[in-house]
Design a protein around this motif. Structure first.
Motif, PDB file in Angstrom:
ATOM      1  N   TYR A   5       4.299 -48.162 -29.415  1.00  0.00           N
ATOM      2  CA  TYR A   5       4.370 -47.005 -30.328  1.00  0.00           C
ATOM      3  C   TYR A   5       2.980 -46.698 -30.846  1.00  0.00           C
ATOM      4  N   ASN A   6       2.699 -45.386 -31.049  1.00  0.00           N
ATOM      5  CA  ASN A   6       1.430 -44.930 -31.590  1.00  0.00           C
ATOM      6  C   ASN A   6       1.688 -44.257 -32.932  1.00  0.00           C
ATOM      7  N   GLY A   7       1.213 -44.864 -34.002  1.00  0.00           N
ATOM      8  CA  GLY A   7       1.481 -44.348 -35.339  1.00  0.00           C
ATOM      9  C   GLY A   7       0.743 -43.063 -35.665  1.00  0.00           C
TER      10      GLY A   7
ATOM     11  N   THR B 139       8.282 -35.077 -25.088  1.00  0.00           N
ATOM     12  CA  THR B 139       7.102 -34.235 -25.281  1.00  0.00           C
ATOM     13  C   THR B 139       6.590 -33.721 -23.941  1.00  0.00           C
ATOM     14  N   GLY B 140       7.298 -34.080 -22.858  1.00  0.00           N
ATOM     15  CA  GLY B 140       6.971 -33.581 -21.526  1.00  0.00           C
ATOM     16  C   GLY B 140       8.107 -32.739 -20.994  1.00  0.00           C
ATOM     17  N   ALA B 141       8.508 -32.993 -19.748  1.00  0.00           N
ATOM     18  CA  ALA B 141       9.492 -32.143 -19.088  1.00  0.00           C
ATOM     19  C   ALA B 141      10.889 -32.744 -19.036  1.00  0.00           C
TER      20      ALA B 141
ATOM     21  N   ASN C 220       3.550 -38.963 -21.012  1.00  0.00           N
ATOM     22  CA  ASN C 220       3.506 -38.153 -22.236  1.00  0.00           C
ATOM     23  C   ASN C 220       4.030 -38.833 -23.490  1.00  0.00           C
ATOM     24  N   GLY C 221       4.889 -39.843 -23.343  1.00  0.00           N
ATOM     25  CA  GLY C 221       5.515 -40.432 -24.516  1.00  0.00           C
ATOM     26  C   GLY C 221       6.596 -39.524 -25.081  1.00  0.00           C
TER      27      GLY C 221
END
Length: 207
Positions: free
Chosen positions: A98-100, A139-141, A178-179
């Motif tokens: 995870y990226n805060g 957040t992508g397709a 993309n996450g």
């Protein structure tokens, strides 16, 4: 010692890792011990040992029950979690789960499988007519929004309630690139949220 079938050999005692095996490399007979064999199997087989599984925890330190975030009726927000506190010692991953900063859940390999706990506190001024839709949004397709749950308020108006929800998902190439983000949709009334925590565990490593 005369030649004996395997069944005629003495039974082994408890293994300690120093036991020797005969192996052939480039036509030459050599030996390796049990620890060497174990390390090779663990490192070369997806999903085993330190190369396979792992977990991490990420806590939001920005919003509390005395300083919360309000989600206005009919709108949605990314679940607030700045990862101000985290435990990442046991991830066994080349990237964090995870990226805060971006608020994105991240995956390492296409085909990985994860279990994720999303927990937070929430309350609603009009509890009997308000609910939350908690959804994993791409957040992508690739559409991941069916990884979702509708949550209601059982404790009444303006009463903090604990939510602890478990989800499982796999990673495709789009997720790796993309996450994805968790979003809360407020339906029927405003919702106050605070104290989110993410617990993420990789249960299969396809790498």
């Amino acid at each position: 010692m005369p030649d004996l079938p395997i069944s005629g050999l003495p039974e082994h005692s408890s293994l300690d890792g120093s036991e020797l095996f005969a192996i052939v490399q480039s036509g030459i007979t050599k030996y390796a011990d049990l620890v060497d064999v174990k390390n090779y199997v663990t490192a070369s087989t997806p999903g085993l040992g330190g190369s396979g599984f792992g977990w991490a925890r990420y806590d939001d330190t920005q919003y509390t029950t005395s300083s919360f975030l309000t989600v206005v009726d009919g709108t949605n927000v990314v679940v607030p979690n700045n990862a101000g506190f985290s435990v990442t010692t046991y991830m066994n991953s080349s990237i964090p789960f995870y990226n805060g900063t971006t608020k994105k859940v991240q995956t390492q390999n296409e085909g990985d499988v994860y279990t994720m706990i999303v927990t937070f506190k929430a309350k609603a001024p009009n509890a009997n007519q308000t609910h939350i839709d908690l959804s994993l949004i791409s957040t992508g397709a690739t559409p991941y929004d069916r990884v979702s749950k509708s949550l209601t308020f059982a404790k009444g108006n303006d009463t903090w309630q604990n939510f602890y929800e478990s989800f499982s998902f796999y990673a495709d190439a789009d997720f790796v690139t993309n996450g994805n983000q968790w979003k809360i949709f407020a339906v029927g009334g405003d919702v106050d949220i605070a104290g989110s925590i993410y617990f993420i565990q990789r249960t299969f490593n396809a790498g």
